[in-house]
Design a protein around this motif. Structure first.
Motif, PDB file in Angstrom:
ATOM      1  N   ASN A   1       0.816  -1.221   0.000  1.00  0.00           N
ATOM      2  CA  ASN A   1       0.000   0.000   0.000  1.00  0.00           C
ATOM      3  C   ASN A   1       0.847   1.266   0.000  1.00  0.00           C
ATOM      4  O   ASN A   1       0.457   2.271  -0.597  1.00  0.00           O
TER       5      ASN A   1
ATOM      6  N   LYS B   1       1.538   2.594  -3.550  1.00  0.00           N
ATOM      7  CA  LYS B   1       0.447   3.007  -4.440  1.00  0.00           C
ATOM      8  C   LYS B   1       0.487   4.493  -4.789  1.00  0.00           C
ATOM      9  O   LYS B   1       0.424   4.841  -5.969  1.00  0.00           O
TER      10      LYS B   1
ATOM     11  N   LYS C   1      -9.334  -8.002  -6.640  1.00  0.00           N
ATOM     12  CA  LYS C   1      -9.443  -6.570  -6.920  1.00  0.00           C
ATOM     13  C   LYS C   1      -8.355  -5.806  -6.168  1.00  0.00           C
ATOM     14  O   LYS C   1      -8.236  -5.896  -4.955  1.00  0.00           O
ATOM     15  N   ILE C   2      -7.567  -5.065  -6.927  1.00  0.00           N
ATOM     16  CA  ILE C   2      -6.505  -4.212  -6.398  1.00  0.00           C
ATOM     17  C   ILE C   2      -6.727  -2.825  -6.982  1.00  0.00           C
ATOM     18  O   ILE C   2      -6.990  -2.694  -8.175  1.00  0.00           O
ATOM     19  N   THR C   3      -6.598  -1.793  -6.165  1.00  0.00           N
ATOM     20  CA  THR C   3      -6.735  -0.442  -6.671  1.00  0.00           C
ATOM     21  C   THR C   3      -5.487   0.357  -6.318  1.00  0.00           C
ATOM     22  O   THR C   3      -5.141   0.478  -5.149  1.00  0.00           O
ATOM     23  N   ILE C   4      -4.825   0.866  -7.334  1.00  0.00           N
ATOM     24  CA  ILE C   4      -3.673   1.744  -7.151  1.00  0.00           C
ATOM     25  C   ILE C   4      -4.185   3.177  -7.013  1.00  0.00           C
ATOM     26  O   ILE C   4      -3.623   3.977  -6.283  1.00  0.00           O
ATOM     27  N   GLY C   5      -5.250   3.474  -7.719  1.00  0.00           N
ATOM     28  CA  GLY C   5      -5.848   4.796  -7.730  1.00  0.00           C
ATOM     29  C   GLY C   5      -6.521   5.011  -9.073  1.00  0.00           C
ATOM     30  O   GLY C   5      -6.399   4.187  -9.980  1.00  0.00           O
ATOM     31  N   GLU C   6      -7.217   6.103  -9.186  1.00  0.00           N
ATOM     32  CA  GLU C   6      -7.915   6.405 -10.431  1.00  0.00           C
ATOM     33  C   GLU C   6      -7.005   7.164 -11.381  1.00  0.00           C
ATOM     34  O   GLU C   6      -6.368   8.136 -11.002  1.00  0.00           O
TER      35      GLU C   6
ATOM     36  N   SER D   1      -5.154   0.439 -16.387  1.00  0.00           N
ATOM     37  CA  SER D   1      -6.160  -0.593 -16.650  1.00  0.00           C
ATOM     38  C   SER D   1      -5.961  -1.711 -15.635  1.00  0.00           C
ATOM     39  O   SER D   1      -4.827  -2.101 -15.350  1.00  0.00           O
ATOM     40  N   TYR D   2      -7.062  -2.199 -15.113  1.00  0.00           N
ATOM     41  CA  TYR D   2      -7.019  -3.277 -14.122  1.00  0.00           C
ATOM     42  C   TYR D   2      -7.500  -4.565 -14.765  1.00  0.00           C
ATOM     43  O   TYR D   2      -8.465  -4.557 -15.528  1.00  0.00           O
TER      44      TYR D   2
END
Length: 150
Positions: free
Chosen positions: A12, A15, A36-41, A46-47
């Motif tokens: 984290n 990120k 599901k992993i989120t780095i940021g918008e 692309s995820y």
């Protein structure tokens, strides 16, 4: 250049560092993981979620990879495959894998796995902290300045 992030064990603390670099230089980035992993918008990110089978994310990264792309991973076997394809790989602590060092990292990893498989208890890596994140930030920024030719 495209960046690929092996997202399953992505710290984290990294990120926001990666998100800033991606947005600043508008680098196409793929985050590949089995959850599901989120780095940021970002329009540059692309995820992709792959099956949970072993090495599924690694295989997808290698399949999509082109020469001189960058892969962010702590997975040494994946890093070895990346280097074999003439791309670049960096680990979460800022160490660049190269033709000169990746086989050594792989041999040590395999030796330690063999020792663990024989029943010995071994120490894992030191906990990931702010100093590691700073070393990663310095490494990736230096790499992108040198290699990213938008």
């Amino acid at each position: 250049m495209t960046i690929f992030i092996d997202g399953d064990a992505f710290p984290n603390l990294l990120k926001p560092i990666v998100l800033r670099a991606i947005n600043k230089q508008q680098i196409k980035t793929y985050v590949i993981s089995n959850k599901k992993i989120t780095i940021g918008e970002s329009q540059s990110i692309s995820y992709s979620i792959v099956d949970t089978k072993a090495d599924e994310a690694d295989d997808k990264i290698v399949q999509m990879l082109s020469k001189d792309d960058l892969v962010i991973t702590a997975d040494i076997p994946l890093a070895s495959r990346v280097i074999d394809l003439e791309a670049h790989a960096i680990d979460h602590r800022g160490d660049m894998y190269t033709k000169d060092n990746v086989k050594q990292y792989l041999a040590i990893r395999n030796l330690m796995q063999s020792i663990r498989d024989s029943g010995e208890l071994t120490k894992g890596p030191a906990p990931f902290g702010q100093k590691d994140a700073q070393m990663f930030a310095n490494s990736i920024n230096s790499f992108l300045q040198k290699y990213n030719k938008n």
